[in-house]
Design a protein around this motif. Structure first.
Motif, short mmCIF file in Angstrom:
data_model
loop_
_atom_site.label_atom_id
_atom_site.label_comp_id
_atom_site.label_asym_id
_atom_site.label_seq_id
_atom_site.Cartn_x
_atom_site.Cartn_y
_atom_site.Cartn_z
N THR A 18 0.84 -1.21 0.00
CA THR A 18 0.00 0.00 0.00
C THR A 18 0.87 1.25 0.00
N HIS A 114 3.74 3.20 10.96
CA HIS A 114 3.28 2.92 12.33
C HIS A 114 3.79 1.58 12.83
N ASP A 282 2.64 10.99 9.54
CA ASP A 282 1.52 11.30 8.65
C ASP A 282 0.16 10.93 9.24
N ARG A 283 0.13 10.08 10.26
CA ARG A 283 -1.16 9.73 10.87
C ARG A 283 -1.44 10.60 12.09
N THR A 345 -7.89 2.21 -0.90
CA THR A 345 -6.98 2.48 0.22
C THR A 345 -5.59 2.79 -0.32
N GLY A 346 -4.98 3.82 0.19
CA GLY A 346 -3.63 4.21 -0.26
C GLY A 346 -3.64 5.68 -0.62
N GLU A 364 -8.68 9.14 5.51
CA GLU A 364 -8.84 7.69 5.55
C GLU A 364 -9.15 7.27 6.97
N ARG A 485 -11.01 -6.48 3.54
CA ARG A 485 -9.84 -6.44 2.67
C ARG A 485 -8.61 -6.90 3.43
N GLY A 488 -2.19 -4.06 3.03
CA GLY A 488 -1.01 -4.06 2.15
C GLY A 488 0.19 -3.45 2.84
N THR A 489 0.18 -3.40 4.18
CA THR A 489 1.31 -2.77 4.87
C THR A 489 1.98 -3.69 5.89
N ARG A 497 -8.71 -7.10 7.48
CA ARG A 497 -9.38 -5.94 8.06
C ARG A 497 -10.87 -6.03 7.72
N TYR A 499 -14.27 -3.71 8.13
CA TYR A 499 -14.72 -2.36 8.43
C TYR A 499 -16.25 -2.39 8.54
C1 G16 Z 1 -0.62 3.45 4.54
C2 G16 Z 1 -1.27 4.15 3.40
C3 G16 Z 1 -2.69 4.48 3.75
C4 G16 Z 1 -3.44 3.25 4.18
C5 G16 Z 1 -2.70 2.57 5.31
C6 G16 Z 1 -3.29 1.22 5.68
O1 G16 Z 1 -0.49 4.30 5.63
O2 G16 Z 1 -0.58 5.34 3.08
O3 G16 Z 1 -3.27 5.06 2.64
O4 G16 Z 1 -4.73 3.57 4.57
O5 G16 Z 1 -1.38 2.33 4.93
O6 G16 Z 1 -3.15 0.36 4.61
P1 G16 Z 1 -3.47 -1.16 4.73
O7 G16 Z 1 -4.90 -1.23 5.17
O8 G16 Z 1 -3.23 -1.71 3.36
O9 G16 Z 1 -2.56 -1.74 5.79
P2 G16 Z 1 0.87 4.42 6.41
O10 G16 Z 1 0.59 5.41 7.49
O11 G16 Z 1 1.16 3.03 6.90
O12 G16 Z 1 1.87 4.88 5.40
#
Ligand code: G16
Length: 544
Positions: A18, A114, A282-283, A345-346, A364, A485, A488-489, A497, A499
């Motif tokens: 992501t 995070h 960023d969060r 998402t992203g 988001e 979903r 992707g992180t 996840r 929602y």
């Molecule tokens: C990243 C993306 C966000 C996304 C979040 C969660 O945030 O920049 O747009 O909402 O991951 O993504 P996923 O649900 O795929 O884990 P960050 O703060 O991790 O860069």
């Protein structure tokens, strides 16, 4: 300049998720692993020779070493100049700001956001383009393709750069400028918000705030902005010293991981306002005294109050939210007579909308809000936006949120995460759900009837690009939704996840615990997706 070309072999696991490539530190420390990915970024770009690159990270373990390697590779690949944050530090929004302000070709940001940091924890790298935003899918796809065929990378032989001293030095023919990590960003914030009114509020003696930087990148920024420029008492910023392992914590601003702040804000002598930001800044999480604001509500309330904030007093061109984010902002957009875009998402999906001036605010559910001032979500910006609203309205956070619900109705909302689930099982769950979608519309589950069931696909209204399979949506006839979903992180296994959202127009029913209000939908999500069966788990790991 002594440029060396080093032979290498592809790694099969360098597909960006992501938000860039995130892996455990030992993975990045393997010989050539970081180098392969960096060279693949450079090989996917055209015409960067002689231009400026911005470089910085959230200060986590391996940040400094990675920066030295990337600097030497940038020199060997003939960038003209690299602007690097002092100590190797740049928050993600500050990097976006510096790219835009200096007309840079792009930037490399080192962060796993995070996710925890440390020798056995997470590290990450992502590329941002010249608008300051995350590379769009066509760029990340090209980088991934390159990682699969790379045979060599270029690096120069040189001494390390002193990252702790501001100023300029040479690496071969390339200039390295070590810049103040905070100055440009703080100046941008001053241009958007009414610092005079916020300073009055913070020095009035009648209002107290607590900012928790979770020992991550915003520490320096928050001390400068809140305590120096806005006059808040020293101590307003807690956990404000960035540490390589974030003090052993999980730098994720939510009710579970930001527990120090939650203790303060739910204590007997709680301040009026509390906020936290994440690893790379960023969060954000916004709290009032004993009161939590969901990220979706936060976006909706910012949009409804934007005219009170100098940088947005001209009004908004539109709002954008990610698909799983609640529909609360849509209701505000409708009232304002502007468009509300629904993207996958992203944050990368917001870039085109912001560039084309179709949206001014974006947000988001994953604790991210931002605007067209940069091309990333921005934690401290969100905190300042709230402070500006509080300074003008003179009400408590809770009163402002409740008034908002009275006007627009309340979108009860919650996300249930099942972390580090067996990846095959998680994929089986999603595949099974996909197979069931066509039979769901019209089916009744308790008081709910399925209106539509699909796998979200997005056609970018600016460049027409299509992104498919972005999450399974099950919408009910009363506007309630369940979305499934896979994250992707994550770096280990899969994270599922779920929602959940339901709409309540009746103000007399706005005081329920969301888990209670969403109780029936939670049961239905189990019935539809057989979560326990596939994950082997009785309950979610994290509920936000
Ligand atoms: C990243 C993306 C966000 C996304 C979040 C969660 O945030 O920049 O747009 O909402 O991951 O993504 P996923 O649900 O795929 O884990 P960050 O703060 O991790 O860069």
């Amino acid at each position: 300049m002594n440029i060396k070309t080093i032979s290498t072999q592809p790694f099969a696991d360098q597909k960006p998720g992501t938000s860039g490539l995130r892996k455990r530190v030992p993975t990045f420390q393997q010989p050539n692993y970081l180098e392969n990915f960096v060279q693949s970024i450079f090989d996917s770009l055209e015409g960067y020779q002689g231009t400026t690159l911005v470089l910085g990270g959230d200060g986590r373990y391996y940040n400094r070493q990675a920066i030295q390697i990337i600097l030497k590779m940038a020199a060997a690949n003939r960038f003209g100049q690299v602007l690097v944050g002092k100590g190797g530090i740049l928050s993600t929004p500050a990097a976006s700001c510096v790219i835009r302000k200096n007309g840079a070709f792009g930037g490399i940001i080192l962060s796993a956001s995070h996710n925890p940091g440390g020798p056995n924890a997470d590290f990450g790298i992502k590329y941002n383009i010249s608008n300051g935003g995350p590379a769009p899918e066509k760029v990340t796809d090209a980088i991934y393709t390159r990682t699969k065929e790379i045979t060599a990378y270029k690096i120069i032989e040189a001494d390390d750069i002193n990252l702790d001293k501001l100023g300029s030095s040479q690496l071969g023919t390339m200039t390295v400028q070590v810049i103040d990590s905070v100055a440009d960003y703080a100046e941008l914030m001053e241009s958007l918000f009414d610092f005079g009114s916020i300073r009055e509020l913070l020095t009035s003696g009648k209002f107290r705030m607590c900012m928790d930087s979770l020992h991550a990148v915003t520490g320096g920024y928050a001390h400068e902005i809140f305590e120096q420029r806005l006059g808040a008492p020293v101590g307003t910023v807690q956990n404000g010293v960035p540490l390589e392992d974030f003090g052993g914590g999980h730098p994720d601003p939510n009710l579970v991981y930001a527990h120090d702040l939650v203790e303060v804000m739910y204590g007997e002598t709680a301040p009026d306002f509390g906020a936290a930001s994440d690893g790379d800044g960023d969060r954000n999480m916004i709290l009032g005294r004993k009161f939590f604001v969901t990220p979706s509500d936060s976006l909706a309330i910012m949009a409804a109050n934007a005219k009170l904030v100098p940088g947005y007093s001209q009004g908004l061109t539109g709002i954008a939210r990610s698909m799983p984010t609640s529909q609360a902002p849509d209701r505000v957009a409708e009232k304002l007579g502007i468009e509300c875009y629904e993207t996958p998402t992203g944050w990368k999906f917001f870039g085109n909308l912001l560039d084309a001036n179709k949206a001014t605010l974006c947000g988001e559910e994953s604790f991210g809000t931002g605007s067209n001032h940069v091309r990333e979500k921005d934690g401290l910006w969100a905190v300042l936006f709230w402070l500006n609203i509080l300074a003008v309205r003179g009400q408590s956070v809770e009163a402002i949120v409740k008034e908002h619900w009275q006007t627009y109705g309340r979108n009860y909302y919650s996300r249930h995460d099942y972390e580090e689930v067996d990846a095959d099982k998680a994929n089986e769950l999603i595949t099974k759900l996909r197979g069931d979608l066509s039979q769901l519309p019209g089916r009744k589950f308790g008081q709910y009837t399925v209106d539509y069931a699909d796998d979200f696909s997005y056609a970018d209204p600016v460049d027409g690009s299509i992104s498919q399979k972005q999450g399974i949506r099950i919408g009910f006839t009363d506007g309630s939704r369940i979305v499934f979903r896979l994250s992707g992180t994550g770096t280990q296994g899969a994270t599922l996840r779920i929602y959940l959202e339901s709409y309540e127009p009746d103000a007399s029913k706005h005081d329920l615990d969301p888990q209670v209000a969403l109780g029936e939908l939670i049961t239905i999500s189990e019935e539809i997706a057989q979560i326990r069966h596939f994950t082997g788990r009785e309950q979610p790991t994290v509920i936000t």
